[in-house]
Design a protein around this motif. Structure first.
Motif, PDB file in Angstrom:
ATOM      1  N   ARG A   1       0.829  -1.209   0.000  1.00 55.67           N
ATOM      2  CA  ARG A   1       0.000   0.000   0.000  1.00 55.67           C
ATOM      3  C   ARG A   1       0.864   1.260   0.000  1.00 55.67           C
ATOM      4  NH1 ARG A   1      -3.474  -3.142   3.347  1.00 55.67           N
ATOM      5  NH2 ARG A   1      -2.375  -2.494   5.216  1.00 55.67           N
TER       6      ARG A   1
ATOM      7  N   GLU B   1       2.373   1.715  -3.479  1.00 55.23           N
ATOM      8  CA  GLU B   1       1.350   2.195  -4.413  1.00 55.23           C
ATOM      9  C   GLU B   1       1.008   3.654  -4.157  1.00 55.23           C
ATOM     10  OE1 GLU B   1      -1.849  -0.566  -3.915  1.00 55.23           O
ATOM     11  OE2 GLU B   1      -0.952  -2.036  -5.279  1.00 55.23           O
ATOM     12  N   GLN B   2       0.903   4.027  -2.882  1.00 53.61           N
ATOM     13  CA  GLN B   2       0.605   5.414  -2.544  1.00 53.61           C
ATOM     14  C   GLN B   2       1.729   6.336  -3.012  1.00 53.61           C
ATOM     15  OE1 GLN B   2      -2.338   6.422  -1.272  1.00 53.61           O
ATOM     16  NE2 GLN B   2      -1.599   8.481  -1.700  1.00 53.61           N
TER      17      GLN B   2
ATOM     18  N   PHE C   1       1.354   6.696  -6.754  1.00 53.23           N
ATOM     19  CA  PHE C   1       0.254   7.601  -7.104  1.00 53.23           C
ATOM     20  C   PHE C   1       0.618   9.060  -6.804  1.00 53.23           C
ATOM     21  CE2 PHE C   1      -2.704   3.819  -6.334  1.00 53.23           C
ATOM     22  CZ  PHE C   1      -2.715   3.485  -7.674  1.00 53.23           C
ATOM     23  N   ASP C   2       1.277   9.292  -5.671  1.00 55.62           N
ATOM     24  CA  ASP C   2       1.697  10.656  -5.338  1.00 55.62           C
ATOM     25  C   ASP C   2       2.683  11.184  -6.380  1.00 55.62           C
ATOM     26  OD1 ASP C   2       0.119  10.592  -3.097  1.00 55.62           O
ATOM     27  OD2 ASP C   2       1.775  10.180  -1.697  1.00 55.62           O
TER      28      ASP C   2
ATOM     29  N   LEU D   1       2.979  10.203  -9.496  1.00 55.06           N
ATOM     30  CA  LEU D   1       2.249  10.426 -10.740  1.00 55.06           C
ATOM     31  C   LEU D   1       1.420  11.709 -10.671  1.00 55.06           C
ATOM     32  CD1 LEU D   1       1.059   6.815 -11.614  1.00 55.06           C
ATOM     33  CD2 LEU D   1       2.825   8.140 -12.766  1.00 55.06           C
ATOM     34  N   ASP D   2       0.804  11.965  -9.520  1.00 51.80           N
ATOM     35  CA  ASP D   2       0.034  13.210  -9.339  1.00 51.80           C
ATOM     36  C   ASP D   2       0.936  14.429  -9.495  1.00 51.80           C
ATOM     37  OD1 ASP D   2      -2.357  11.917  -8.963  1.00 51.80           O
ATOM     38  OD2 ASP D   2      -2.272  12.011  -6.754  1.00 51.80           O
TER      39      ASP D   2
END
Length: 86
Positions: free
Chosen positions: A64, A67-68, A71-72, A74-75
């Protein structure tokens, strides 16, 4: 062969032994109650299962987090690209 225990006890001693059996070895009522004791293999299996669950939970938490972080990242890249376009 004349080893220890080869000769039988005399009849009188044998009767004394039989008559005093309960006094020597106790009665069936003296048995230990083991109904509340958990066998070792069950206790060990429970311990191993808990370790396995903790390990799987730790792996899931690490996944997790990865993945977080992805995602951060990528953001942030998307935000930077949108800033660059403006």
């Amino acid at each position: 062969m004349a080893g220890k225990g080869d000769k039988r006890r005399e009849k009188e001693d044998s009767n004394k032994f039989v008559d005093n059996w309960d006094r020597i070895f106790g009665t069936k009522e003296d048995d230990i109650d083991t109904s509340d004791v958990e066998p070792f293999h069950i206790k060990n299996a429970r311990h191993l299962k808990m370790q396995d669950l903790e390990f799987k939970e730790k792996l899931a938490e690490e996944k997790r987090k990865r993945e977080q972080e992805l995602f951060d990242r990528l953001d942030k890249e998307v935000e930077e690209e949108s800033k660059d376009e403006n």
